[in-house]
Design a protein around this motif. Structure first.
Motif, PDB file in Angstrom:
ATOM      1  N   ARG A 151       0.832  -1.198   0.000  1.00 33.33           N
ATOM      2  CA  ARG A 151       0.000   0.000   0.000  1.00 33.33           C
ATOM      3  C   ARG A 151       0.870   1.253   0.000  1.00 33.33           C
ATOM      4  N   HIS A 152       1.935   1.225   0.773  1.00 30.15           N
ATOM      5  CA  HIS A 152       2.834   2.375   0.854  1.00 30.15           C
ATOM      6  C   HIS A 152       3.464   2.663  -0.510  1.00 30.15           C
ATOM      7  N   SER A 153       3.923   1.630  -1.194  1.00 26.90           N
ATOM      8  CA  SER A 153       4.546   1.814  -2.513  1.00 26.90           C
ATOM      9  C   SER A 153       3.534   2.312  -3.530  1.00 26.90           C
ATOM     10  N   ARG A 154       2.333   1.711  -3.520  1.00 27.39           N
ATOM     11  CA  ARG A 154       1.306   2.130  -4.481  1.00 27.39           C
ATOM     12  C   ARG A 154       0.958   3.605  -4.310  1.00 27.39           C
ATOM     13  N   ASN A 155       0.774   3.998  -3.066  1.00 28.81           N
ATOM     14  CA  ASN A 155       0.372   5.386  -2.825  1.00 28.81           C
ATOM     15  C   ASN A 155       1.510   6.373  -3.054  1.00 28.81           C
ATOM     16  N   LYS A 156       2.727   5.927  -2.829  1.00 26.20           N
ATOM     17  CA  LYS A 156       3.861   6.791  -3.158  1.00 26.20           C
ATOM     18  C   LYS A 156       3.891   7.063  -4.658  1.00 26.20           C
ATOM     19  N   TYR A 157       3.649   6.016  -5.445  1.00 26.77           N
ATOM     20  CA  TYR A 157       3.618   6.166  -6.900  1.00 26.77           C
ATOM     21  C   TYR A 157       2.459   7.062  -7.329  1.00 26.77           C
ATOM     22  N   LEU A 158       1.277   6.848  -6.750  1.00 30.01           N
ATOM     23  CA  LEU A 158       0.104   7.645  -7.117  1.00 30.01           C
ATOM     24  C   LEU A 158       0.285   9.108  -6.741  1.00 30.01           C
ATOM     25  N   GLN A 159       0.907   9.366  -5.618  1.00 29.86           N
ATOM     26  CA  GLN A 159       1.175  10.743  -5.215  1.00 29.86           C
ATOM     27  C   GLN A 159       2.149  11.406  -6.180  1.00 29.86           C
ATOM     28  N   ASP A 201      -0.893  -2.013   7.733  1.00 32.28           N
ATOM     29  CA  ASP A 201       0.373  -2.590   7.262  1.00 32.28           C
ATOM     30  C   ASP A 201       1.501  -1.589   7.495  1.00 32.28           C
ATOM     31  N   ALA A 202       2.683  -2.095   7.696  1.00 31.28           N
ATOM     32  CA  ALA A 202       3.837  -1.222   7.897  1.00 31.28           C
ATOM     33  C   ALA A 202       4.091  -0.390   6.642  1.00 31.28           C
ATOM     34  N   ASP A 203       4.506   0.856   6.845  1.00 33.88           N
ATOM     35  CA  ASP A 203       4.816   1.738   5.721  1.00 33.88           C
ATOM     36  C   ASP A 203       6.177   1.374   5.140  1.00 33.88           C
ATOM     37  N   GLU A 204       6.181   0.230   4.455  1.00 33.38           N
ATOM     38  CA  GLU A 204       7.420  -0.266   3.871  1.00 33.38           C
ATOM     39  C   GLU A 204       7.319  -0.257   2.357  1.00 33.38           C
ATOM     40  N   THR A 205       8.406   0.074   1.732  1.00 35.67           N
ATOM     41  CA  THR A 205       8.468   0.122   0.276  1.00 35.67           C
ATOM     42  C   THR A 205       8.748  -1.272  -0.265  1.00 35.67           C
ATOM     43  N   SER A 206       8.037  -1.634  -1.340  1.00 33.63           N
ATOM     44  CA  SER A 206       8.273  -2.933  -1.974  1.00 33.63           C
ATOM     45  C   SER A 206       9.704  -3.026  -2.484  1.00 33.63           C
ATOM     46  N   ASP A 207      10.249  -4.236  -2.451  1.00 35.73           N
ATOM     47  CA  ASP A 207      11.650  -4.436  -2.836  1.00 35.73           C
ATOM     48  C   ASP A 207      11.935  -3.959  -4.258  1.00 35.73           C
ATOM     49  N   GLU A 208      10.937  -4.143  -5.156  1.00 33.21           N
ATOM     50  CA  GLU A 208      11.182  -3.831  -6.559  1.00 33.21           C
ATOM     51  C   GLU A 208      11.324  -2.342  -6.811  1.00 33.21           C
ATOM     52  N   GLU A 209      10.796  -1.511  -5.911  1.00 30.49           N
ATOM     53  CA  GLU A 209      10.766  -0.084  -6.181  1.00 30.49           C
ATOM     54  C   GLU A 209      12.162   0.503  -6.339  1.00 30.49           C
ATOM     55  N   ASP A 210      13.113   0.061  -5.527  1.00 30.18           N
ATOM     56  CA  ASP A 210      14.468   0.590  -5.622  1.00 30.18           C
ATOM     57  C   ASP A 210      15.070   0.301  -6.993  1.00 30.18           C
ATOM     58  N   GLU A 211      14.774  -0.900  -7.532  1.00 28.70           N
ATOM     59  CA  GLU A 211      15.290  -1.236  -8.847  1.00 28.70           C
ATOM     60  C   GLU A 211      14.691  -0.335  -9.907  1.00 28.70           C
ATOM     61  N   ASP A 212      13.379  -0.089  -9.826  1.00 28.06           N
ATOM     62  CA  ASP A 212      12.722   0.785 -10.794  1.00 28.06           C
ATOM     63  C   ASP A 212      13.260   2.197 -10.692  1.00 28.06           C
ATOM     64  N   SER A 213      13.500   2.658  -9.482  1.00 24.92           N
ATOM     65  CA  SER A 213      14.016   4.007  -9.293  1.00 24.92           C
ATOM     66  C   SER A 213      15.371   4.161  -9.961  1.00 24.92           C
ATOM     67  N   ASP A 214      16.201   3.111  -9.858  1.00 24.52           N
ATOM     68  CA  ASP A 214      17.509   3.152 -10.499  1.00 24.52           C
ATOM     69  C   ASP A 214      17.378   3.283 -12.003  1.00 24.52           C
ATOM     70  N   LEU A 215      16.424   2.505 -12.592  1.00 23.50           N
ATOM     71  CA  LEU A 215      16.228   2.566 -14.038  1.00 23.50           C
ATOM     72  C   LEU A 215      15.689   3.911 -14.469  1.00 23.50           C
ATOM     73  N   GLN A 216      14.715   4.461 -13.702  1.00 24.44           N
ATOM     74  CA  GLN A 216      14.114   5.729 -14.065  1.00 24.44           C
ATOM     75  C   GLN A 216      15.103   6.870 -13.945  1.00 24.44           C
ATOM     76  N   SER A 217      16.079   6.731 -13.072  1.00 30.11           N
ATOM     77  CA  SER A 217      17.039   7.814 -12.885  1.00 30.11           C
ATOM     78  C   SER A 217      18.160   7.777 -13.902  1.00 30.11           C
ATOM     79  N   ASN A 218      18.168   6.731 -14.760  1.00 30.62           N
ATOM     80  CA  ASN A 218      19.217   6.603 -15.773  1.00 30.62           C
ATOM     81  C   ASN A 218      18.597   6.396 -17.155  1.00 30.62           C
ATOM     82  N   PRO A 219      17.915   7.426 -17.701  1.00 32.71           N
ATOM     83  CA  PRO A 219      17.232   7.255 -18.980  1.00 32.71           C
ATOM     84  C   PRO A 219      18.171   7.014 -20.140  1.00 32.71           C
ATOM     85  N   ASP A 220      19.449   7.345 -19.984  1.00 32.68           N
ATOM     86  CA  ASP A 220      20.391   7.131 -21.071  1.00 32.68           C
ATOM     87  C   ASP A 220      20.957   5.723 -21.076  1.00 32.68           C
TER      88      ASP A 220
END
Length: 399
Positions: free
Chosen positions: A346-354, A372-391
């Protein structure tokens, strides 16, 4: 514009929540609630480099099923039942009479509709200046939006061209969600990146040069008017997925449905090819284009939706399909999240929606997970890395 004859819903307006669709009669699971064509739509600007070819008006694929699957697997694939199940008819394909293969269509009818809608204004053959400015705009947009794309600046350009050719389009444009100045600023930031103020200046100037001395467009080409248009595109654009191979697969499954042994073979072939396409091309399987849909833009999000959008006609016509029975008085919802985000915390979904839609979800699924604990899903860090490196080479892998 909705194409169904029986309207099964009403549009409701709430001063806090905004617009929503409410069922006015029972809608059964699997039923098509409505279908509509977009106000405007556009292929993504990287499609040419990715060797994807579709009708510039309705986004019907111009490649055959075999060409489609061969491109995405990077192998020469031969498919059974091509004549019966592949609906791509290259004999009907036509080019723009003015700019030739820069604008290709699945039929003479689509070419005519494009001209009547916007292409009479935007055809590069109109002038050398038009061709230069369109190319400049597209190249600049591509420099700040690498594949996979989510929206195209050509949506905004086509809106302006449509207004020039038909002033009543302004009224249709007003049907889309309005934003406060602060919300518009945030959506523009999302669409144009961290250097959005600089990008707005560049994009606006190019588009002003595209439409010189057009008095009817002046309100949309001021700084605030331009930001409002960008915000509409950023907030409301809906991805459009069309595929000659997927269409062949559906037709093929129906063709052999009464032959269990052959049906099993075909299903194994289709599953294997989809898996191979995903391994080789990943997200590029469904990155054809985007559009602005009046009714679809009214539908609110739920992490546990009761309907979904689909493109069962394999063109730009959006179908809204019920995922479960919807009773009279219930709100019709869809999920704004991609498949990979739906099952995250839920925390990851709402972070994305925000971050992308500027709201926090309070749907039944989110309410059930409130403790539920406000914990970020494991996959989010990987996606963040990809999104931060568009080249990154992987992000640019269109060949």
């Amino acid at each position: 514009m909705a194409t169904n004859n029986t309207v099964k819903f009403v549009i409701n307006y709430d001063p806090i929540k905004g617009r929503s669709l409410i069922a006015k009669e029972t809608i059964v699971m699997g039923e098509i609630i409505f279908e509509e064509s977009p106000l405007v739509c556009s292929q993504f600007l990287w499609n040419a480099e990715c060797k994807y070819d579709a009708c510039q008006y309705c986004l019907t694929p111009l490649e055959t099923a075999e060409e489609n699957v061969s491109r995405l697997t990077k192998e020469c694939i031969q498919l059974p039942y091509v004549e019966q199940c592949c609906q791509t008819d290259k004999c009907k394909h036509v080019d723009c009479l003015g700019c030739g293969r820069q604008e290709r269509y699945c039929s003479i009818e689509c070419r005519q509709r494009a001209r009547e809608s916007y292409h009479q204004t935007l055809c590069p053959s109109q002038s050398e200046t038009m061709a230069i400015n369109l190319n400049k705009l597209c190249q600049h947009w591509k420099s700040i939006h690498y594949p996979p794309e989510t929206a195209s600046i050509m949506l905004l350009v086509k809106i302006l061209a449509r207004i020039k050719q038909d002033a009543t389009v302004v009224e249709k444009l007003q049907q889309f969600s309005s934003n406060t100045a602060q919300e518009s600023e945030k959506f523009v930031h999302i669409l144009c990146g961290d250097k959005f103020q600089e990008q707005i200046i560049i994009l606006r100037q190019i588009i002003v040069d595209l439409f010189p001395n057009e008095e009817i467009l002046n309100p949309f080409l001021t700084e605030n008017g331009f930001k409002s248009l960008l915000a509409i595109v950023g907030k409301n654009s809906q991805g459009i997925g069309t595929s000659a191979f997927s269409q062949w697969a559906r037709n093929c499954e129906r063709l052999v449905a009464n032959n269990p042994a052959e049906c099993e073979q075909i299903n194994q072939l289709i599953d294997g090819l989809f898996e191979k396409m995903e391994q080789i091309s990943g997200c590029f399987i469904n990155t054809e284009g985007s559009g602005l849909y009046e009714l679809q833009s009214c539908i609110n999000h739920s992490c546990q939706p009761n309907s979904e959008t689909c493109f069962q006609h394999n063109n730009f016509i959006l179908s809204l399909k019920a995922l479960e029975t919807i009773n009279p008085g219930e709100e019709i919802t869809i999920c704004y999240l991609d498949e990979c985000w739906k099952d995250r915390s839920r925390h990851s979904r709402n972070k994305y929606l925000q971050q992308n839609y500027l709201f926090t979800c309070h749907c039944p699924k989110c309410q059930q997970q409130t403790n539920d604990a406000d914990e970020t899903s494991d996959e989010e860090d990987e996606d963040s890395d990809l999104q931060s490196n568009p080249d990154d080479d992987e992000a640019m892998n269109c060949d």
